[in-house]
Design a protein around this motif. Structure first.
Motif: not given
Length: 356
Positions: A60-69, A78-83, A103-106, A234-237
């Motif tokens: 997921v790529i988006g504004s830092s303002a939307y991290q909580g959302l 119930g979805v765990e993101p790759a990043a 990101i996907v290259d990693q 390690t936290n994927r963020v």
């Protein structure tokens, strides 16, 4: 073969005000399905895979303002993101494509990147996934594959793609792009029947996008590279460096890459019911006024929506859009629905940011 869905969640959705607000824009709203947002629906329709390709966890790529959302809505399905990659400010889709490629290259599996907006409605999920499967071999061969949507009407609000010769089953070279054709050209392209709508969805190997951006927009790739940390945390963020990302030029991936490269292809036209829900007119074509909070008489041609906080009643409304949501009411003729952005500009001029 792993395909990683990469969701862009940076749009403000101002043409869907007052439901879409800065604090919770349209991709995080339950606009179509009362149980899940457009963002959640985009993820889930990809994870319900029935094809040959393995679908990896989303990026997921988006504004830092939307991290909580973002985190809240991922957790609720119930979805765990790759990043989760957080942009300090929006820089348009070319920068996002560069971030996605790096990101996907990693990630494991020599994967493909499926870059898509998170605010579109695709009821024909099976047809869309089948089109993706058709595009994977072309992506594997070093092409950037975009998705052409079968046209159902003349449309000046979408970009158009003219496909060329077929190079694989359901995959064609791209002959030309037409940016939002104005009348009478939109009608002419529809009548001609040779074009498809540009959905703004791209399938590619990371190395392909990096190669093409190095050639055609190296300044964007260089700025993105400078903004990315070394390796995934390690936290994927992933937090992009504000100073380095600020130096990144803006621009769309369509203009910066797709219109320049000789390695662009289109899968389709795809019949999947795609709708970008770009404004209230589009949503009004998908929904009726059935609600206990709406009473309309002799107003069958109008679209009326309420969040339940207020009863909306109307008589003799002709081709109108009326939306009541969280203390604000929008009233606009259907043929001027795109002018909602003028309301946003006026609210900004009056320093009424609390209403945005």
């Amino acid at each position: 073969m792993i395909v990683y869905p990469v969701l862009m969640v940076g749009g403000a959705g101002t043409r869907l005000w007052p439901v879409s607000r800065r604090a919770r824009p349209k991709q995080f709203q339950n606009l179509v399905d009362p149980k899940r947002s457009l963002f959640q629906d985009t993820i889930l329709r990809m994870l319900e895979t029935d094809g040959a390709s393995e679908i990896g966890p989303p990026v997921v790529i988006g504004s830092s303002a939307y991290q909580g959302l973002i985190e809240e809505q991922l957790d609720s399905i119930g979805v765990e993101p790759a990043a989760i990659v957080l942009e300090p400010k929006p820089k348009n889709t070319a920068a996002v494509a560069a971030v996605a490629a790096r990101i996907v290259d990693q990630l494991p599996g020599d994967g493909h990147c499926l870059l898509m907006p998170s605010d579109h409605h695709v009821p024909g999920a099976g047809a869309f996934r089948a089109a993706m499967e058709d595009g994977v071999p072309a992506s594997d061969e070093g092409l950037i594959v975009t998705f052409g949507i079968a046209m159902t009407r003349p449309e000046k609000g979408f970009g158009h793609i003219e496909p060329g010769e077929e190079i694989r089953h359901n995959v064609r070279r791209i002959r030309s792009f037409v940016e939002k054709p104005q009348p009478p050209l939109d009608q002419e392209l529809f009548d001609r029947g040779a074009h498809a709508w540009n959905a703004g969805i791209f399938l590619f190997k990371p190395a392909t996008m990096i190669r093409e951006m190095t050639t055609h927009c190296g300044d964007i790739l260089k700025a993105v590279d400078a903004s990315l940390p070394d390796g995934l945390p390690t936290n994927r963020v992933v937090h992009l460096d504000p100073a380095a990302f600020d130096a990144c030029p803006g621009g769309s991936v369509d203009v910066a890459v797709m219109q320049e490269t000789a390695n662009a292809a289109m899968v389709g036209p795809v019949n999947c019911g795609w709708n970008d829900i770009g404004g209230w007119l589009a949503l009004s074509q998908m929904q009726d006024n059935a609600s206990a909070d709406i009473v309309t008489l002799d107003s069958g041609s109008s679209y009326v929506k309420s969040d339940g906080s207020v009863l909306v009643a109307g008589i003799g409304l002709e081709d109108m859009i009326v939306v009541a949501h969280e203390g604000a009411v929008l009233i606009v003729p259907k043929d001027r629905a795109q002018d909602v952005k003028r309301i946003i500009a006026e609210l900004e001029r009056r320093n009424m940011d609390d209403r945005l």
